[in-house]
Design a protein around this motif. Structure first.
Motif, short mmCIF file in Angstrom:
data_model
loop_
_atom_site.label_atom_id
_atom_site.label_comp_id
_atom_site.label_asym_id
_atom_site.label_seq_id
_atom_site.Cartn_x
_atom_site.Cartn_y
_atom_site.Cartn_z
N LEU A 123 81.52 24.72 -15.35
CA LEU A 123 82.75 24.79 -14.55
C LEU A 123 82.55 23.99 -13.08
O LEU A 123 83.30 23.54 -12.62
CB LEU A 123 83.09 26.28 -14.19
CG LEU A 123 84.26 26.45 -13.13
CD1 LEU A 123 85.63 25.95 -13.84
CD2 LEU A 123 84.42 27.87 -12.69
N ILE A 124 81.19 24.64 -12.61
CA ILE A 124 80.79 23.90 -11.29
C ILE A 124 80.74 22.30 -11.63
O ILE A 124 81.23 21.63 -10.44
CB ILE A 124 79.40 24.42 -11.02
CG1 ILE A 124 79.51 26.08 -10.66
CG2 ILE A 124 78.80 23.71 -9.84
CD1 ILE A 124 77.99 26.63 -10.39
N ILE A 125 80.23 21.96 -12.62
CA ILE A 125 80.42 20.41 -12.53
C ILE A 125 81.69 19.78 -12.91
O ILE A 125 82.22 18.96 -12.13
CB ILE A 125 79.70 19.75 -14.06
CG1 ILE A 125 78.33 20.07 -13.88
CG2 ILE A 125 79.69 18.34 -14.39
CD1 ILE A 125 77.37 19.98 -15.18
N LEU A 126 82.53 20.44 -13.58
CA LEU A 126 84.13 20.00 -13.59
C LEU A 126 84.65 20.21 -12.37
O LEU A 126 85.35 19.20 -12.01
CB LEU A 126 84.72 20.91 -14.66
CG LEU A 126 84.19 20.87 -15.99
CD1 LEU A 126 85.04 21.89 -17.06
CD2 LEU A 126 84.80 19.57 -16.51
N ASP A 127 84.41 21.11 -11.58
CA ASP A 127 85.09 21.18 -10.27
C ASP A 127 84.83 20.14 -9.28
O ASP A 127 85.29 19.66 -8.42
CB ASP A 127 84.61 22.60 -9.57
CG ASP A 127 84.95 22.78 -8.17
OD1 ASP A 127 86.58 22.90 -7.93
OD2 ASP A 127 84.43 22.84 -7.17
N HIS A 128 83.29 19.79 -9.46
CA HIS A 128 82.79 18.45 -8.57
C HIS A 128 83.56 17.30 -9.00
O HIS A 128 83.78 16.55 -8.35
CB HIS A 128 81.22 18.63 -8.61
CG HIS A 128 80.49 19.35 -7.84
ND1 HIS A 128 80.70 20.69 -7.80
CD2 HIS A 128 79.79 19.13 -6.52
CE1 HIS A 128 80.11 21.41 -6.69
NE2 HIS A 128 79.49 20.36 -6.05
N ILE A 129 83.91 17.23 -10.46
CA ILE A 129 84.42 15.98 -10.84
C ILE A 129 85.72 15.80 -10.21
O ILE A 129 86.17 14.87 -9.76
CB ILE A 129 84.28 15.97 -12.25
CG1 ILE A 129 82.98 15.74 -12.90
CG2 ILE A 129 85.28 14.51 -12.69
CD1 ILE A 129 83.02 15.76 -14.53
N LEU A 130 86.65 17.06 -10.22
CA LEU A 130 88.04 16.89 -9.62
C LEU A 130 87.94 16.77 -8.20
O LEU A 130 88.76 16.09 -7.66
CB LEU A 130 88.46 18.38 -10.18
CG LEU A 130 88.71 18.57 -11.66
CD1 LEU A 130 89.30 19.86 -11.85
CD2 LEU A 130 89.71 17.46 -12.22
N ARG A 131 86.67 17.36 -7.47
CA ARG A 131 86.85 17.42 -6.01
C ARG A 131 86.50 15.67 -5.54
O ARG A 131 87.04 15.36 -4.78
CB ARG A 131 85.50 18.09 -5.59
CG ARG A 131 85.99 19.42 -5.44
CD ARG A 131 84.53 20.52 -5.02
NE ARG A 131 85.28 21.72 -4.59
CZ ARG A 131 85.68 22.12 -3.44
NH1 ARG A 131 85.40 21.22 -2.59
NH2 ARG A 131 85.86 23.44 -3.30
N ALA A 132 85.61 15.19 -6.39
CA ALA A 132 85.24 13.66 -5.95
C ALA A 132 86.30 12.75 -6.35
O ALA A 132 86.81 12.19 -5.50
CB ALA A 132 83.91 13.26 -6.92
N ARG A 133 87.03 13.11 -7.29
CA ARG A 133 87.97 12.39 -7.59
C ARG A 133 89.30 12.38 -6.48
O ARG A 133 90.04 11.60 -6.05
CB ARG A 133 88.92 12.72 -9.08
CG ARG A 133 90.01 11.96 -9.40
CD ARG A 133 90.23 11.91 -10.87
NE ARG A 133 90.68 13.06 -11.50
CZ ARG A 133 90.61 13.35 -12.76
NH1 ARG A 133 90.32 12.35 -13.77
NH2 ARG A 133 90.88 14.42 -13.18
N ALA A 134 89.51 13.71 -6.21
CA ALA A 134 90.62 13.84 -5.06
C ALA A 134 90.29 13.40 -3.77
O ALA A 134 91.10 12.97 -3.15
CB ALA A 134 90.79 15.48 -5.04
N ALA A 135 89.03 13.29 -3.45
CA ALA A 135 88.61 12.60 -2.22
C ALA A 135 88.38 11.00 -2.39
O ALA A 135 88.18 10.52 -1.42
CB ALA A 135 87.08 13.16 -2.00
N GLY A 136 88.65 10.64 -3.86
CA GLY A 136 88.72 9.11 -3.80
C GLY A 136 87.27 8.60 -4.07
O GLY A 136 86.98 7.49 -3.84
#
Length: 249
Positions: free
Chosen positions: A193-206
């Motif tokens: 989950l922590i990895i998935l959350d980081h992927i989504l965070r990075a994508r949201a930040a461009g």
């Protein structure tokens, strides 16, 4: 007046037993991250396979072995599979906060539980509070510690069940070290989950990438990193997509 950039000096460690492949020796090349250009240097070194530990950037430099390869997730092309989507829904109640990199006793106690459950007798097992504070707080670059907590109750902050020390680089997020309540049967898959959350965070930040550190083909401890596709690996000719036949699902 901007301070001039100074080319870093590199050093090599003495050989030591490899923690991933039995019977092999590991050796690292490293340099100090300091001064006004520390972030720029860390970004540049990250793109060629270095990792940060406190105020040092390092990468493997093992004689006769190239098993350790840097990997990064391509965030804008990532699509969670059914299992990953189910995991995100299961933990949707968690409260996630990116905090300044300041060590707390609550984090340290969670780390001790994690190491006892997942890495007993490992190289970090002997860490004390001071060692932990150094790991979290000694960062010359833009770092945060992302905390994962159970829901608040009546205004009281929920229990900490996961954390990740993360660097924000020019082209992505670099997950330096994550730990979580691995002994909680009612909260499975927190590391994923922590990895998935980081992927989504990075994508949201461009940001185009999430750096996961090193992958060692043939090491069961590293198999989980190949679950996040598209995944790029760093080879002699630069970054390239990891072939599908190397997936471990």
């Amino acid at each position: 007046m901007t301070a001039p950039f100074r080319f870093p000096r590199f050093f090599v460690t003495s050989p030591a037993p490899c923690p991933y492949l039995p019977g092999r020796q590991e050796r690292k090349v490293f340099t100090e991250l300091s001064g006004p250009h520390a972030s720029e240097l860390n970004d540049a070194l990250g793109r060629i396979g270095f990792r940060r530990s406190q105020s040092v950037a390092y990468r493997p430099s093992c004689a006769g072995c190239t098993a350790c390869v840097s990997v990064r997730v391509v965030t804008h092309e990532f699509e969670a599979n059914a299992t990953q989507r189910k995991l995100i829904r299961r933990h949707a109640d968690l409260e996630v906060t990116a905090c300044r990199p300041w060590a707390t006793d609550e984090q340290f106690q969670l780390l001790r539980r994690y190491l006892s459950s997942r890495h007993p007798g490992g190289g970090m097992a002997g860490m004390d509070e001071t060692d932990y504070a150094d790991m979290i707080e000694q960062s010359p670059v833009n770092s945060v510690i992302v905390e994962y907590r159970e829901p608040s109750v009546n205004g009281a902050q929920g229990k900490l069940i996961g954390a990740c020390l993360t660097d924000r680089q020019a082209d992505g997020l670099s997950m330096i070290y994550s730990f979580f309540a691995a002994d909680r049967e009612d909260r499975p898959g927190l590391g994923n989950l922590i990895i998935l959350d980081h992927i989504l965070r990075a994508r949201a930040a461009g940001l185009p990438y999430v750096y996961l550190g090193y992958w060692v083909k043939g090491s069961s401890r590293m198999e989980y990193k190949t679950r996040y596709r598209p995944l790029e690996i760093l080879g002699p000719r630069g970054w390239a997509l990891l072939a599908e036949h190397d997936a471990v699902i």
